[in-house]
Design a protein around this motif. Structure first.
Motif: not given
Ligand code: 5GP
Length: 193
Positions: A26-28, A124-126, A130-132, A19-21
């Motif tokens: 970016l997101n808070h 999207d932010d991250f 790829g689920c989202a 996890v990268l904060k």
């Molecule tokens: P995925 O669905 O691609 O596995 O994850 C994407 C979603 O998870 C993004 O919408 C994001 O909100 C969150 N996310 C995934 N990895 C990170 C991360 O390293 N840091 C943060 N802050 N959010 C993440």
């Protein structure tokens, strides 16, 4: 995008569990000048695409998508997370597993706001697994709309999502791709783009 990469190196914090904060910009807390630059960059990268709507997902995509939308002159629709299983028939739905919270959410978009005439840019932010994105793509497809492109702020290139989405044939533009990060040393390396 150089300024985003520099900001990640300066203010990003690598946590255990990949996890990268980036919550300080970016997101808070959100750096709107940076968002504006990101919007300008996506507009350049998706020049020539006919985009009439941006789709994102609650909650951290919304701010980024709204600022980007000003560069495209289009509205933003966000997929809402819903725990309810009694969803009304006037919604498109998809199931999305959260990378950060490890739980599953139904995400919903009203049929009023997406139809077969729409040409969609997903933002999207991250991007991790790829689920989202797959949930959002499923919703666009269910509406008979077209995905014109996908804009991501930070892709974690060592996770599978980017490869999966590119292999599906989508035009995916990530503004920073983290190739490697180490929570013990705090080191973050980017893919050359
Ligand atoms: P995925 O669905 O691609 O596995 O994850 C994407 C979603 O998870 C993004 O919408 C994001 O909100 C969150 N996310 C995934 N990895 C990170 C991360 O390293 N840091 C943060 N802050 N959010 C993440």
């Amino acid at each position: 995008m150089q300024s985003l990469k520099e900001r990640i190196v300066r203010d990003g914090v690598v946590k255990a569990g990949n996890v990268l904060k980036v919550d300080s910009f970016l997101n808070h807390q959100m750096d709107i000048d940076l968002f504006n630059e990101m919007g300008k960059e996506w507009k350049k990268r998706f020049a020539g695409k006919q985009i009439n709507k941006i789709l994102t997902i609650e909650s951290s995509g919304i701010g980024i998508a709204c600022i980007a939308a000003q560069h495209f002159g289009v509205p933003v629709v966000f997929a809402k997370k819903s725990k309810s299983i009694n969803l009304e028939g006037d919604m498109y739905t998809a199931e999305v597993e959260s990378f950060t919270h490890k739980n599953k959410n139904q995400v919903i978009v009203s049929k009023k706001f997406l139809n077969e005439e729409d040409h969609i840019l997903i933002i999207d932010d991250f991007l991790a697994n790829g689920c989202a994105l797959q949930g959002l793509i499923q919703i666009v497809n269910a509406a008979g709309a077209t995905v014109e492109g996908i804009g991501i702020a930070v892709e974690k290139g060592f996770q599978a999502g980017g490869r999966i989405i590119r292999n599906m044939g989508y035009s995916l533009e990530s503004l920073a791709i983290v190739e490697k990060m180490d929570w013990e040393t705090g080191e973050i390396l980017f893919r050359e783009q």
